[in-house]
Design a protein around this motif. Structure first.
Motif, PDB file in Angstrom:
ATOM      1  N   SER A  47      35.444 -22.068 -23.853  1.00 58.11           N
ATOM      2  CA  SER A  47      34.915 -21.971 -22.501  1.00 58.11           C
ATOM      3  C   SER A  47      33.612 -21.181 -22.479  1.00 58.11           C
ATOM      4  O   SER A  47      33.377 -20.319 -23.328  1.00 58.11           O
ATOM      5  CB  SER A  47      35.926 -21.270 -21.580  1.00 58.11           C
ATOM      6  OG  SER A  47      37.137 -21.978 -21.494  1.00 58.11           O
ATOM      7  N   LEU A  48      32.793 -21.479 -21.503  1.00 59.90           N
ATOM      8  CA  LEU A  48      31.591 -20.712 -21.208  1.00 59.90           C
ATOM      9  C   LEU A  48      31.420 -20.679 -19.694  1.00 59.90           C
ATOM     10  O   LEU A  48      31.861 -21.598 -18.987  1.00 59.90           O
ATOM     11  CB  LEU A  48      30.346 -21.344 -21.828  1.00 59.90           C
ATOM     12  CG  LEU A  48      30.116 -21.186 -23.331  1.00 59.90           C
ATOM     13  CD1 LEU A  48      28.916 -22.030 -23.760  1.00 59.90           C
ATOM     14  CD2 LEU A  48      29.889 -19.738 -23.704  1.00 59.90           C
ATOM     15  N   ARG A  49      30.759 -19.652 -19.227  1.00 57.38           N
ATOM     16  CA  ARG A  49      30.428 -19.555 -17.805  1.00 57.38           C
ATOM     17  C   ARG A  49      28.917 -19.382 -17.674  1.00 57.38           C
ATOM     18  O   ARG A  49      28.351 -18.387 -18.122  1.00 57.38           O
ATOM     19  CB  ARG A  49      31.142 -18.373 -17.155  1.00 57.38           C
ATOM     20  CG  ARG A  49      30.987 -18.321 -15.638  1.00 57.38           C
ATOM     21  CD  ARG A  49      31.556 -17.048 -15.084  1.00 57.38           C
ATOM     22  NE  ARG A  49      31.699 -17.073 -13.633  1.00 57.38           N
ATOM     23  CZ  ARG A  49      31.505 -16.011 -12.856  1.00 57.38           C
ATOM     24  NH1 ARG A  49      31.141 -14.862 -13.387  1.00 57.38           N
ATOM     25  NH2 ARG A  49      31.688 -16.122 -11.551  1.00 57.38           N
ATOM     26  N   LEU A  50      28.296 -20.368 -17.065  1.00 62.80           N
ATOM     27  CA  LEU A  50      26.861 -20.316 -16.846  1.00 62.80           C
ATOM     28  C   LEU A  50      26.575 -19.702 -15.482  1.00 62.80           C
ATOM     29  O   LEU A  50      27.328 -19.910 -14.523  1.00 62.80           O
ATOM     30  CB  LEU A  50      26.258 -21.713 -16.912  1.00 62.80           C
ATOM     31  CG  LEU A  50      26.510 -22.508 -18.191  1.00 62.80           C
ATOM     32  CD1 LEU A  50      25.738 -23.832 -18.132  1.00 62.80           C
ATOM     33  CD2 LEU A  50      26.151 -21.724 -19.424  1.00 62.80           C
ATOM     34  N   SER A  51      25.463 -18.987 -15.419  1.00 62.66           N
ATOM     35  CA  SER A  51      25.026 -18.385 -14.168  1.00 62.66           C
ATOM     36  C   SER A  51      23.643 -18.891 -13.804  1.00 62.66           C
ATOM     37  O   SER A  51      22.815 -19.121 -14.683  1.00 62.66           O
ATOM     38  CB  SER A  51      24.989 -16.864 -14.287  1.00 62.66           C
ATOM     39  OG  SER A  51      26.253 -16.335 -14.569  1.00 62.66           O
ATOM     40  N   CYS A  52      23.416 -19.026 -12.516  1.00 60.52           N
ATOM     41  CA  CYS A  52      22.112 -19.414 -11.995  1.00 60.52           C
ATOM     42  C   CYS A  52      21.741 -18.385 -10.929  1.00 60.52           C
ATOM     43  O   CYS A  52      22.335 -18.375  -9.846  1.00 60.52           O
ATOM     44  CB  CYS A  52      22.168 -20.821 -11.406  1.00 60.52           C
ATOM     45  SG  CYS A  52      20.652 -21.372 -10.597  1.00 60.52           S
ATOM     46  N   ALA A  53      20.795 -17.524 -11.261  1.00 59.89           N
ATOM     47  CA  ALA A  53      20.349 -16.499 -10.324  1.00 59.89           C
ATOM     48  C   ALA A  53      19.210 -17.047  -9.476  1.00 59.89           C
ATOM     49  O   ALA A  53      18.241 -17.595 -10.011  1.00 59.89           O
ATOM     50  CB  ALA A  53      19.895 -15.264 -11.090  1.00 59.89           C
ATOM     51  N   VAL A  54      19.320 -16.886  -8.171  1.00 58.40           N
ATOM     52  CA  VAL A  54      18.352 -17.434  -7.235  1.00 58.40           C
ATOM     53  C   VAL A  54      17.588 -16.289  -6.570  1.00 58.40           C
ATOM     54  O   VAL A  54      18.211 -15.349  -6.063  1.00 58.40           O
ATOM     55  CB  VAL A  54      19.055 -18.291  -6.164  1.00 58.40           C
ATOM     56  CG1 VAL A  54      18.032 -18.904  -5.200  1.00 58.40           C
ATOM     57  CG2 VAL A  54      19.900 -19.373  -6.814  1.00 58.40           C
ATOM     58  N   SER A  55      16.269 -16.381  -6.567  1.00 59.12           N
ATOM     59  CA  SER A  55      15.453 -15.345  -5.951  1.00 59.12           C
ATOM     60  C   SER A  55      14.219 -15.958  -5.312  1.00 59.12           C
ATOM     61  O   SER A  55      13.939 -17.144  -5.498  1.00 59.12           O
ATOM     62  CB  SER A  55      15.032 -14.307  -7.006  1.00 59.12           C
ATOM     63  OG  SER A  55      14.230 -14.918  -8.006  1.00 59.12           O
TER      64      SER A  55
END
Length: 122
Positions: free
Chosen positions: A17-25
């Motif tokens: 498993s992996l967990r990807l993150s998408c940071a929005v600014s």
């Protein structure tokens, strides 16, 4: 202009498993639906999953349905992609991008991040 930055990719064995993150600014997080896309080596970019900002409705491709889950944290201005039971064919560069609606064509998504590499080994 909204900016998106992906993180969380890596090397994992099949079944992991992996967990990807998408940071929005740089803009209002609530103005956009955020989608996840991937591009495998030698293949065209494809849509994986998208989440509506209005009602949290999610859209997921057949290739990952039941294994990948998209979610968003409004307090953190972030969208996540939880990837379970990974397969070698999931290998590729994963991107997040913003659009006014998940139903829109990929070409209408904007503010693409730089991508994060996911490599799944047998």
């Amino acid at each position: 202009e909204v900016q998106l930055v992906e993180s969380g990719g890596g090397l994992v064995q099949a079944g992991g498993s992996l967990r990807l993150s998408c940071a929005v600014s740089g803009g209002s997080f609530d103005d956009y639906d955020i989608g996840w896309f991937r591009q495998a080596p030698g293949k065209e970019r494809e849509g994986i999953s998208c989440m509506s900002r209005r009602d949290d409705t999610t859209y997921t491709s057949d290739s990952v349905r039941g294994r990948f889950t998209i979610s968003r944290d409004n307090a953190k201005n972030a969208v996540f992609l939880q990837m379970n039971r990974l397969k070698p064919e999931d290998t590729g560069v994963y991107y997040c991008a913003a659009a006014l609606g998940c139903h829109l064509e990929m070409s209408q998504f904007r503010s693409w991040g730089q991508g994060t590499q996911v490599t799944v080994t047998v």
